[in-house]
Enzyme design. Structure first.
Site, PDB file in Angstrom:
ATOM      1  N   ASP A  10       0.542  -1.382   0.346  1.00 48.48           N
ATOM      2  CA  ASP A  10      -0.104  -0.030  -0.023  1.00 48.48           C
ATOM      3  C   ASP A  10       1.387   1.471   0.365  1.00 48.48           C
ATOM      4  O   ASP A  10       1.546   1.478   0.781  1.00 48.48           O
ATOM      5  CB  ASP A  10      -0.558   0.049   0.947  1.00 48.48           C
ATOM      6  N   ASP A 104      -4.195   2.540  -5.068  1.00 43.68           N
ATOM      7  CA  ASP A 104      -2.807   1.859  -3.935  1.00 43.68           C
ATOM      8  C   ASP A 104      -1.818   1.222  -3.460  1.00 43.68           C
ATOM      9  O   ASP A 104      -1.106   0.709  -3.250  1.00 43.68           O
ATOM     10  CB  ASP A 104      -2.800   3.205  -3.862  1.00 43.68           C
ATOM     11  N   GLU A 105      -3.261   0.256  -3.817  1.00 45.20           N
ATOM     12  CA  GLU A 105      -2.851  -1.035  -3.302  1.00 45.20           C
ATOM     13  C   GLU A 105      -3.449  -2.195  -3.147  1.00 45.20           C
ATOM     14  O   GLU A 105      -4.263  -2.365  -4.344  1.00 45.20           O
ATOM     15  CB  GLU A 105      -3.283  -1.095  -1.659  1.00 45.20           C
TER      16      GLU A 105
HETATM   17  P1  TTP Z   1      -5.472   5.440   1.239  1.00 49.23           P
HETATM   18  O1  TTP Z   1      -4.232   4.524   0.509  1.00 49.23           O
HETATM   19  O2  TTP Z   1      -5.862   4.663   2.585  1.00 49.23           O
HETATM   20  O3  TTP Z   1      -4.642   6.590   2.197  1.00 49.23           O
HETATM   21  P2  TTP Z   1      -2.732   6.987   1.439  1.00 49.23           P
HETATM   22  O4  TTP Z   1      -2.159   6.147   0.964  1.00 49.23           O
HETATM   23  O5  TTP Z   1      -2.866   8.435   0.728  1.00 49.23           O
HETATM   24  O6  TTP Z   1      -1.929   6.696   3.169  1.00 49.23           O
HETATM   25  P3  TTP Z   1      -1.169   5.846   4.090  1.00 49.23           P
HETATM   26  O7  TTP Z   1      -0.399   6.008   4.109  1.00 49.23           O
HETATM   27  O8  TTP Z   1      -2.445   5.935   5.447  1.00 49.23           O
HETATM   28  O9  TTP Z   1      -1.816   3.967   3.472  1.00 49.23           O
HETATM   29  O10 TTP Z   1      -5.801   5.761  -0.398  1.00 49.23           O
HETATM   30  C1  TTP Z   1      -5.097   5.211  -1.487  1.00 49.23           C
HETATM   31  C2  TTP Z   1      -5.159   7.238  -1.251  1.00 49.23           C
HETATM   32  O11 TTP Z   1      -6.713   7.463  -2.036  1.00 49.23           O
HETATM   33  C3  TTP Z   1      -5.294   8.050  -1.176  1.00 49.23           C
HETATM   34  O12 TTP Z   1      -3.930   9.023  -1.243  1.00 49.23           O
HETATM   35  C4  TTP Z   1      -6.413   9.578  -1.562  1.00 49.23           C
HETATM   36  C5  TTP Z   1      -7.594   8.343  -2.075  1.00 49.23           C
HETATM   37  N1  TTP Z   1      -8.124   8.777  -0.802  1.00 49.23           N
HETATM   38  C6  TTP Z   1      -9.615   9.055  -1.076  1.00 49.23           C
HETATM   39  O13 TTP Z   1      -9.714   9.737  -1.821  1.00 49.23           O
HETATM   40  N2  TTP Z   1     -10.686   9.036   0.321  1.00 49.23           N
HETATM   41  C7  TTP Z   1     -10.294   8.411   0.998  1.00 49.23           C
HETATM   42  O14 TTP Z   1     -11.639   8.306   1.555  1.00 49.23           O
HETATM   43  C8  TTP Z   1      -9.540   7.461   1.218  1.00 49.23           C
HETATM   44  C9  TTP Z   1      -9.237   7.106   2.246  1.00 49.23           C
HETATM   45  C10 TTP Z   1      -8.573   7.502  -0.018  1.00 49.23           C
HETATM   46 MG    MG Z   2      -1.571   4.220   0.705  1.00 50.92          MG
END
Ligand code: TTP
Ligand code: MG
Length: 389
Positions: A10, A104-105
């Site tokens: 992720d 992103d995962e």
């Molecule tokens: P995430 O993987 O949940 O968050 P992240 O990558 O920003 O941070 P982390 O290091 O905690 O993984 O989500 C991936 C992307 O999806 C994030 O960059 C932005 C988008 N997103 C939204 O648009 N709305 C949301 O509610 C969430 C959780 C994420």
């Molecule tokens: Mg992320």
């Protein structure tokens, strides 16, 4: 012995990290991604901003109060989706069995790849290195013998985490964690478990099996997870087909206000068919045909695969600025593609802002039931009705 090797990868602060990489002046600074409009929300915050208590799904106004020196950047979905493809391709260099869960995962099934990559820790380290070298971005990785434990592990030491949980350490790893880390437990579920005196995953794991079963199928499910049992396999068979809905209009229309209700109707139709076949869509395409029969299409990938009409509709609206809506159109259509099977959807429950999607889903499921009983025309969202009629 590892009966299976599953990695969960992720990206760290994905949207914000892409902006910081593309614009070096943002490196090391708190960055909020989202719109500054009065009702804008934060999609994500860079790790420099997180100590101030800001995060995904918070209102932008609140976030700027908490972190006034943050730089606010408007999201560039097309760019994130391009990088997402690049990252998934890197994952596929490591395993043919890759299951993307959102932009992103993904899960990677690395079973049998020890000969190529070494131990699970070496696999995770190599994956992190490849992503950093080829994209300049940091990914956190969890390695375990089940999807559930790998997913929890990747999150535990963010950012730049690499957490490996060998099978003999699963209990010691899971049991001290709060029940909130069980997949399927949201704020409500957490409260219920707390009332029963169950605070940690270990508390759930130590329940009498018969007591767990008496809590219904959710109880049995949580009991299995708490004991590190999760039989789900990494699923790669993403259907290549798409589900679309389009309609040639009685008369030509022009302007966003006129296009919107047709998109909403199409989104309802598409979402209903996705649910019926047990799919969620990770991509969406809007199609407009001009009065001169020119076909214009725009598409994007979704942050999270969905089968919810409102989410498809909102994604479709973000594409509208890319069309010249002053033209006159004779057809409006919407298609969902990159279909994933229902199975992975439970993971949404881990995410912030999920309650809203779950809530919408309940509304949609209720609409399905009415559609089934009374046919398609009986129930429509009020906003779909043409105000001029
Ligand atoms: P995430 O993987 O949940 O968050 P992240 O990558 O920003 O941070 P982390 O290091 O905690 O993984 O989500 C991936 C992307 O999806 C994030 O960059 C932005 C988008 N997103 C939204 O648009 N709305 C949301 O509610 C969430 C959780 C994420
Ligand atoms: Mg992320």
């Amino acid at each position: 012995m590892w009966p299976q090797i599953i990695l969960h990868a992720d990206m760290d602060a994905f949207f914000a990290a892409v902006e910081q990489r593309d614009r070096p002046e943002l490196k090391g600074r708190p960055v909020l991604i989202g719109s500054t409009s009065r009702r804008g929300v934060v999609t994500t915050a860079s790790y420099e901003a997180r100590p101030f208590g800001v995060g995904s799904a918070m209102s932008m106004m609140k976030a700027r109060e908490l972190c006034p020196h943050a730089v606010v950047v408007r999201p560039r979905m097309a760019r994130y989706s391009e990088i997402s493809h690049q990252v998934m391709d890197i994952f596929r260099d490591f395993s043919p069995r890759v299951e993307p869960l959102s932009v992103d995962e993904a899960f990677l099934d690395m079973t049998g790849a020890e000969g190529l990559f070494g131990s699970p820790r070496e696999m995770g380290a190599a994956l992190k290195r490849a992503v950093l070298e080829q994209t300049g971005l940091v990914v956190s990785v969890g390695a375990a013998t089940t999807k559930y434990v790998a997913k929890v592990a990747s999150d535990l030491e963010k950012p730049d985490g690499l957490v490996v949980v060998p099978p003999e350490e699963v209990e010691a790893f899971l049991h001290p964690l709060p029940v909130r880390r069980l997949w399927g437990v949201g704020p409500k579920g957490e409260e219920r478990l707390h009332k029963l005196g169950l605070m940690t995953i270990g508390d759930v794991a130590r329940l009498e099996p018969s007591l767990a079963a008496s809590m219904g199928s959710l109880g049995a499910h949580l009991f299995a997870l708490a004991n590190g049992r999760d039989p789900r396999a990494v699923v790669t068979n993403r259907a290549s087909k798409s589900v679309g809905s389009e309609r040639t209009l009685g008369e030509d229309i022009s302007g966003e206000a006129a296009v919107r209700p047709h998109l909403l109707r199409a989104a309802d139709d598409v979402a209903q068919r996705l649910r019926k076949h047990g799919y969620r869509a990770a991509g969406i395409r809007v199609k407009l045909k001009t009065a001169q029969f020119e076909l214009h299409t725009r598409q994007r990938r979704l942050v999270e695969p969905t089968d919810v009409a409102k989410s498809l509709y909102e994604a479709a609206l973000t594409l509208l600025p890319e069309f010249d809506l002053s033209r006159r159109f004779r057809l409006v259509g919407l298609a969902a593609f990159d279909l994933v099977e229902e199975e992975s959807r439970q993971f949404e429950l881990f995410k912030a802002g999920v309650q809203s999607d779950e809530h919408r889903r309940r509304l949609d499921t209720a609409l399905d039931a009415v559609h089934d009983r009374f046919g398609g025309l009986s129930l429509r969202r009020a906003s779909e009705l043409d105000p001029e009629r």
